[in-house]
Motif scaffolding. Sequence first.
Motif, PDB file in Angstrom:
ATOM      1  N   ASP A 131       0.837  -1.204   0.000  1.00 24.35           N
ATOM      2  CA  ASP A 131       0.000   0.000   0.000  1.00 24.35           C
ATOM      3  C   ASP A 131       0.872   1.254   0.000  1.00 24.35           C
ATOM      4  O   ASP A 131       1.505   1.593   1.003  1.00 24.35           O
ATOM      5  CB  ASP A 131      -0.905  -0.020   1.240  1.00 24.35           C
ATOM      6  CG  ASP A 131      -1.871   1.145   1.287  1.00 24.35           C
ATOM      7  OD1 ASP A 131      -1.741   2.067   0.465  1.00 24.35           O
ATOM      8  OD2 ASP A 131      -2.765   1.128   2.158  1.00 24.35           O
ATOM      9  N   PHE A 132       0.887   1.951  -1.149  1.00 24.29           N
ATOM     10  CA  PHE A 132       1.546   3.261  -1.210  1.00 24.29           C
ATOM     11  C   PHE A 132       0.518   4.382  -1.324  1.00 24.29           C
ATOM     12  O   PHE A 132       0.863   5.545  -1.463  1.00 24.29           O
ATOM     13  CB  PHE A 132       2.531   3.318  -2.382  1.00 24.29           C
ATOM     14  CG  PHE A 132       3.680   4.263  -2.150  1.00 24.29           C
ATOM     15  CD1 PHE A 132       4.763   3.882  -1.385  1.00 24.29           C
ATOM     16  CD2 PHE A 132       3.659   5.549  -2.671  1.00 24.29           C
ATOM     17  CE1 PHE A 132       5.815   4.761  -1.140  1.00 24.29           C
ATOM     18  CE2 PHE A 132       4.703   6.432  -2.434  1.00 24.29           C
ATOM     19  CZ  PHE A 132       5.787   6.049  -1.669  1.00 24.29           C
ATOM     20  N   HIS A 133      -0.745   4.025  -1.266  1.00 20.40           N
ATOM     21  CA  HIS A 133      -1.832   4.985  -1.454  1.00 20.40           C
ATOM     22  C   HIS A 133      -1.794   6.098  -0.403  1.00 20.40           C
ATOM     23  O   HIS A 133      -1.841   7.288  -0.735  1.00 20.40           O
ATOM     24  CB  HIS A 133      -3.171   4.236  -1.394  1.00 20.40           C
ATOM     25  CG  HIS A 133      -4.375   5.112  -1.447  1.00 20.40           C
ATOM     26  ND1 HIS A 133      -4.739   5.821  -2.576  1.00 20.40           N
ATOM     27  CD2 HIS A 133      -5.324   5.398  -0.505  1.00 20.40           C
ATOM     28  CE1 HIS A 133      -5.846   6.495  -2.330  1.00 20.40           C
ATOM     29  NE2 HIS A 133      -6.219   6.255  -1.091  1.00 20.40           N
ATOM     30  N   ARG A 134      -1.698   5.705   0.863  1.00 22.32           N
ATOM     31  CA  ARG A 134      -1.783   6.711   1.928  1.00 22.32           C
ATOM     32  C   ARG A 134      -0.596   7.662   1.890  1.00 22.32           C
ATOM     33  O   ARG A 134      -0.750   8.877   2.116  1.00 22.32           O
ATOM     34  CB  ARG A 134      -1.935   6.046   3.299  1.00 22.32           C
ATOM     35  CG  ARG A 134      -0.818   5.112   3.702  1.00 22.32           C
ATOM     36  CD  ARG A 134      -0.954   4.689   5.182  1.00 22.32           C
ATOM     37  NE  ARG A 134      -2.117   3.853   5.406  1.00 22.32           N
ATOM     38  CZ  ARG A 134      -2.087   2.509   5.376  1.00 22.32           C
ATOM     39  NH1 ARG A 134      -0.943   1.887   5.104  1.00 22.32           N
ATOM     40  NH2 ARG A 134      -3.165   1.806   5.617  1.00 22.32           N
ATOM     41  N   THR A 151      -1.208  -6.189 -12.081  1.00 26.92           N
ATOM     42  CA  THR A 151      -0.971  -5.586 -10.772  1.00 26.92           C
ATOM     43  C   THR A 151       0.064  -4.476 -10.867  1.00 26.92           C
ATOM     44  O   THR A 151      -0.111  -3.377 -10.328  1.00 26.92           O
ATOM     45  CB  THR A 151      -0.492  -6.662  -9.777  1.00 26.92           C
ATOM     46  OG1 THR A 151      -1.506  -7.653  -9.637  1.00 26.92           O
ATOM     47  CG2 THR A 151      -0.169  -6.062  -8.423  1.00 26.92           C
ATOM     48  N   LEU A 152       1.158  -4.768 -11.554  1.00 23.28           N
ATOM     49  CA  LEU A 152       2.233  -3.784 -11.726  1.00 23.28           C
ATOM     50  C   LEU A 152       1.714  -2.541 -12.434  1.00 23.28           C
ATOM     51  O   LEU A 152       1.994  -1.395 -12.024  1.00 23.28           O
ATOM     52  CB  LEU A 152       3.372  -4.422 -12.522  1.00 23.28           C
ATOM     53  CG  LEU A 152       4.546  -3.507 -12.898  1.00 23.28           C
ATOM     54  CD1 LEU A 152       5.240  -2.999 -11.646  1.00 23.28           C
ATOM     55  CD2 LEU A 152       5.539  -4.259 -13.781  1.00 23.28           C
ATOM     56  N   ASP A 153       0.936  -2.731 -13.481  1.00 22.55           N
ATOM     57  CA  ASP A 153       0.413  -1.602 -14.236  1.00 22.55           C
ATOM     58  C   ASP A 153      -0.515  -0.757 -13.360  1.00 22.55           C
ATOM     59  O   ASP A 153      -0.458   0.468 -13.379  1.00 22.55           O
ATOM     60  CB  ASP A 153      -0.341  -2.123 -15.466  1.00 22.55           C
ATOM     61  CG  ASP A 153      -0.834  -0.988 -16.347  1.00 22.55           C
ATOM     62  OD1 ASP A 153       0.016  -0.244 -16.863  1.00 22.55           O
ATOM     63  OD2 ASP A 153      -2.060  -0.838 -16.510  1.00 22.55           O
ATOM     64  N   PHE A 154      -1.344  -1.413 -12.579  1.00 24.33           N
ATOM     65  CA  PHE A 154      -2.282  -0.704 -11.702  1.00 24.33           C
ATOM     66  C   PHE A 154      -1.538   0.085 -10.642  1.00 24.33           C
ATOM     67  O   PHE A 154      -1.858   1.241 -10.367  1.00 24.33           O
ATOM     68  CB  PHE A 154      -3.232  -1.712 -11.050  1.00 24.33           C
ATOM     69  CG  PHE A 154      -4.194  -1.109 -10.065  1.00 24.33           C
ATOM     70  CD1 PHE A 154      -5.241  -0.323 -10.496  1.00 24.33           C
ATOM     71  CD2 PHE A 154      -4.039  -1.322  -8.697  1.00 24.33           C
ATOM     72  CE1 PHE A 154      -6.138   0.232  -9.580  1.00 24.33           C
ATOM     73  CE2 PHE A 154      -4.933  -0.782  -7.794  1.00 24.33           C
ATOM     74  CZ  PHE A 154      -5.979  -0.001  -8.230  1.00 24.33           C
ATOM     75  N   PHE A 155      -0.537  -0.524 -10.021  1.00 24.31           N
ATOM     76  CA  PHE A 155       0.193   0.131  -8.943  1.00 24.31           C
ATOM     77  C   PHE A 155       0.959   1.342  -9.453  1.00 24.31           C
ATOM     78  O   PHE A 155       0.998   2.393  -8.805  1.00 24.31           O
ATOM     79  CB  PHE A 155       1.151  -0.857  -8.287  1.00 24.31           C
ATOM     80  CG  PHE A 155       1.849  -0.314  -7.067  1.00 24.31           C
ATOM     81  CD1 PHE A 155       1.331  -0.531  -5.795  1.00 24.31           C
ATOM     82  CD2 PHE A 155       3.030   0.415  -7.171  1.00 24.31           C
ATOM     83  CE1 PHE A 155       1.969  -0.037  -4.666  1.00 24.31           C
ATOM     84  CE2 PHE A 155       3.670   0.903  -6.049  1.00 24.31           C
ATOM     85  CZ  PHE A 155       3.152   0.691  -4.790  1.00 24.31           C
ATOM     86  N   CYS A 156       1.591   1.206 -10.607  1.00 19.46           N
ATOM     87  CA  CYS A 156       2.510   2.220 -11.090  1.00 19.46           C
ATOM     88  C   CYS A 156       1.853   3.311 -11.955  1.00 19.46           C
ATOM     89  O   CYS A 156       2.379   4.419 -12.047  1.00 19.46           O
ATOM     90  CB  CYS A 156       3.641   1.576 -11.902  1.00 19.46           C
ATOM     91  SG  CYS A 156       4.697   0.482 -10.931  1.00 19.46           S
ATOM     92  N   ASN A 157       0.719   2.990 -12.578  1.00 19.29           N
ATOM     93  CA  ASN A 157       0.200   3.919 -13.578  1.00 19.29           C
ATOM     94  C   ASN A 157      -1.175   4.483 -13.279  1.00 19.29           C
ATOM     95  O   ASN A 157      -1.551   5.517 -13.814  1.00 19.29           O
ATOM     96  CB  ASN A 157       0.146   3.222 -14.945  1.00 19.29           C
ATOM     97  CG  ASN A 157       1.524   2.804 -15.419  1.00 19.29           C
ATOM     98  OD1 ASN A 157       2.477   3.553 -15.269  1.00 19.29           O
ATOM     99  ND2 ASN A 157       1.635   1.603 -15.952  1.00 19.29           N
ATOM    100  N   LYS A 213       4.913   9.916  -9.356  1.00 21.07           N
ATOM    101  CA  LYS A 213       3.971   8.824  -9.173  1.00 21.07           C
ATOM    102  C   LYS A 213       4.698   7.597  -8.635  1.00 21.07           C
ATOM    103  O   LYS A 213       5.869   7.370  -8.955  1.00 21.07           O
ATOM    104  CB  LYS A 213       3.300   8.479 -10.503  1.00 21.07           C
ATOM    105  CG  LYS A 213       2.264   9.490 -10.938  1.00 21.07           C
ATOM    106  CD  LYS A 213       1.854   9.301 -12.383  1.00 21.07           C
ATOM    107  CE  LYS A 213       1.376   7.883 -12.660  1.00 21.07           C
ATOM    108  NZ  LYS A 213       0.900   7.738 -14.053  1.00 21.07           N
ATOM    109  N   PRO A 214       4.036   6.780  -7.827  1.00 19.13           N
ATOM    110  CA  PRO A 214       4.661   5.531  -7.355  1.00 19.13           C
ATOM    111  C   PRO A 214       5.095   4.667  -8.525  1.00 19.13           C
ATOM    112  O   PRO A 214       4.384   4.579  -9.543  1.00 19.13           O
ATOM    113  CB  PRO A 214       3.532   4.862  -6.559  1.00 19.13           C
ATOM    114  CG  PRO A 214       2.680   5.999  -6.112  1.00 19.13           C
ATOM    115  CD  PRO A 214       2.707   6.985  -7.237  1.00 19.13           C
ATOM    116  N   ASP A 215       6.260   4.041  -8.386  1.00 21.24           N
ATOM    117  CA  ASP A 215       6.823   3.271  -9.494  1.00 21.24           C
ATOM    118  C   ASP A 215       7.289   1.905  -8.980  1.00 21.24           C
ATOM    119  O   ASP A 215       7.019   1.514  -7.842  1.00 21.24           O
ATOM    120  CB  ASP A 215       7.972   4.048 -10.131  1.00 21.24           C
ATOM    121  CG  ASP A 215       8.132   3.748 -11.617  1.00 21.24           C
ATOM    122  OD1 ASP A 215       7.687   2.675 -12.068  1.00 21.24           O
ATOM    123  OD2 ASP A 215       8.712   4.589 -12.334  1.00 21.24           O
TER     124      ASP A 215
END
Length: 247
Positions: free
Chosen positions: A82-85, A239-245, A99-101
């Motif tokens: 979780d990097f959202h918060r 998952t990777l695409d969702f997290f990073c983009n 942006k998170p990468d």
Amino acid sequence: MNTIIESLYNRKSVRVFEDKEISDVDKRLILESALQAPTAGNMTMYTILDITDQSLKDTLAVTCDNQPFIAKAPLVLVFCADFHRWYEVFRRHCDEVRKPDLGDLQLASVDTVIAAHNCVVAAESLGIGSCYIGDITENFERHRELFDLPSHVVPVCMVVFGYPTVQQTERAKPPRFAVEDIVFENTYCNSKALNMEAMLMKRQDFQSEDELKDWVYKFCQRKHNGEFSIEMSRSCKATLDFFCNEE
């Protein structure tokens, strides 16, 4: 051998549980233990989903490679990187925020798994068995919907907990490789790494080369070439695409 090390040696995956609830006190101890785990920069880059809804457990038993015992586990925890918060608080207080990468996902995933294993070790000390469910990384889109995940939050692992049956307690732990086969000094030893046949002959106690070859073929078909493994790779890319983009 002290009690902590002894519990590491004795611990094995448990997939059959007694019909016995885990007390609120012990559940809290298990969850609090997660928060005591090492974490990069003290950021705690994970969220733990405590799955208490039986219909959700039933669904996960299907989406995680059709494993019915998941639905019967008294405690089911899904550990999400979780990097959202952090991303949202950075954006509220900083003029420029990238942006998170991939690196953030890597660090968050390591944080997440360390926390999960703290829960596993804590549970073991309480006489509560556990089993990691790697298949939570399959069917990403379905799991994202099930858990209502925001951007930059993705499931990394799931662990189910419960009191083991007598049969599970008495079942032998699968043998492990020897330290000498896995630990290299200073640099990677490719000649040792390519000697997997010898490692497997010793670990599995095979009596012939034919026995080894048959086992390797069947293991490859079941694990590496299996449909679940192919889906896991596809899902991990999503998952990777969702997290990073995703915003």
